[in-house]
Design an enzyme around this catalytic site. Structure first.
Site, PDB file in Angstrom:
ATOM      1  N   SER A   1      52.299 -62.090 -56.954  1.00  0.00           N
ATOM      2  CA  SER A   1      52.652 -60.746 -56.904  1.00  0.00           C
ATOM      3  C   SER A   1      52.294 -60.102 -55.251  1.00  0.00           C
ATOM      4  CB  SER A   1      51.706 -59.854 -57.666  1.00  0.00           C
ATOM      5  OG  SER A   1      51.972 -58.483 -57.573  1.00  0.00           O
TER       6      SER A   1
ATOM      7  N   SER B   1      62.106 -60.135 -61.183  1.00  0.00           N
ATOM      8  CA  SER B   1      61.135 -61.261 -60.776  1.00  0.00           C
ATOM      9  C   SER B   1      59.716 -61.286 -61.699  1.00  0.00           C
ATOM     10  CB  SER B   1      60.745 -61.215 -59.362  1.00  0.00           C
ATOM     11  OG  SER B   1      59.877 -59.929 -59.119  1.00  0.00           O
TER      12      SER B   1
ATOM     13  N   LYS C   1      54.259 -52.065 -60.530  1.00  0.00           N
ATOM     14  CA  LYS C   1      52.920 -52.592 -60.529  1.00  0.00           C
ATOM     15  C   LYS C   1      52.087 -52.062 -61.494  1.00  0.00           C
ATOM     16  CE  LYS C   1      54.138 -55.565 -57.066  1.00  0.00           C
ATOM     17  NZ  LYS C   1      54.264 -56.812 -57.243  1.00  0.00           N
TER      18      LYS C   1
ATOM     19  N   SER D   1      56.440 -60.913 -61.113  1.00  0.00           N
ATOM     20  CA  SER D   1      55.028 -60.538 -60.635  1.00  0.00           C
ATOM     21  C   SER D   1      54.331 -59.568 -61.847  1.00  0.00           C
ATOM     22  CB  SER D   1      55.226 -59.694 -59.520  1.00  0.00           C
ATOM     23  OG  SER D   1      55.752 -58.613 -59.532  1.00  0.00           O
TER      24      SER D   1
END
Length: 305
Positions: free
Chosen positions: A270, A109, A166, A111
């Site tokens: 996100s 994805s 992240k 993010s």
């Protein structure tokens, strides 16, 4: 953002395969092979005695070819043992490499755009933040702590079966404020430099793009001006939620000991620590450091910043 390991819970599958093939390999080396050797020796002794009697009776015997074939047949490993013995060292090597050195992941994805794109195949350094036992992810040797700006893979706190990736925004003790889409760390405003707008290929829209200097670590981020700074309805209950204060314009959180505050570089696309809380040290998988392939964009190969 959710990361999917190439084959589901691959670590556990690989561990089971390694144990099974390893047990078979050791059993064959230290027991079954000796049993086959003993059986072959007995058969060859009988064969030699029978041929010796025929020779004594004046019958010429040419037995070397037959003798070798009999020995080879009796010493041959059964197929299931042969395959296990062949696979065991390969499986053990792969298990060691991905458990203690480097593990591959695929980005599904957006993010972490623009740092990481959908389809990026990345490598994660498993030993940067300490040596951990495979499968159970228990740290046994401390090496380094995550630093602000690191791109880190970790077990999603609300579902340990999922791996997320992240950027580390806050380390233990940090006071993180995110207001009007700007970060402040321990009272110091993070510096931003505007770049050309970024084209979102997935949604065919342009987003504002900036270089964010996070206490000395520069990286690119995206902002969608049409999106709110924070979707308060998306905030979940999480451990140490009392360390955070939420408001329409943003939030302030103090990172508890042994935890980290994580955010995606695609700030308005996100789901991260803003919504589900802090990442405990026990959840850490490793540091993402290299994009080794993207089948849709071969120019993606390189280090991660």
């Amino acid at each position: 953002m959710n990361l999917q390991v190439i084959l589901g819970n691959f670590a556990l599958i690989l561990f089971i395969l390694m144990v099974v093939t390893g047990v078979i390999w050791f059993l064959d080396v230290f027991y079954l092979a000796k049993q086959r050797r003993a059986a072959a020796d007995r058969a060859l002794a009988d064969y030699d005695a029978r041929n010796a009697k025929l020779t004594a009776d004046g019958i010429k015997v040419d037995n070397q070819g037959n003798r070798a074939a009999i020995e080879a047949g009796l010493l041959r490993q059964p197929t299931w043992i042969e395959y296990s013995g062949s696979f065991f060292p390969v499986i053990a090597l792969v298990f060691f490499l991905r458990s203690f050195l480097y593990e591959p992941f695929k980005i599904p994805s957006s993010s972490m755009v623009p740092t990481l794109l959908v389809g990026d195949l990345i490598l994660v350094n498993k030993f940067t933040y300490g040596i951990r036992l495979p499968v159970i992810n228990q740290k046994i040797i401390q090496i380094n702590d995550p630093q602000r700006g690191d791109v880190m893979v970790f077990k999603y706190p609300q579902d340990m079966s999922q791996d997320y990736i992240k950027r580390v925004i806050g380390v233990p003790g940090d006071k993180i404020t995110y207001e009007n889409k700007r970060l402040t760390v321990n009272g110091v405003e993070v510096k931003y430099t505007a770049l050309d707008d970024y084209l979102d290929d997935e949604h065919l829209v342009y987003n504002k793009q900036y270089t964010e200097n996070l206490t000395g670590v520069s990286h690119r981020i995206l902002n969608n001006e049409a999106a709110p700074t924070l979707n308060l309805e998306g905030v979940k209950q999480f451990p140490y939620s009392e360390n955070c204060t939420y408001r329409y314009e943003g939030f302030t959180c103090v990172v508890p000991a042994g935890n980290y505050f994580m955010m995606g570089d695609n700030r308005d696309n996100s789901a991260d620590s803003r919504y589900w809380g802090f990442v405990p040290d026990k959840n850490i998988v490793g540091k993402a450091f290299f994009v080794w392939l993207n089948l849709g964009n071969w120019r993606r190969i390189g280090t991660i910043h």
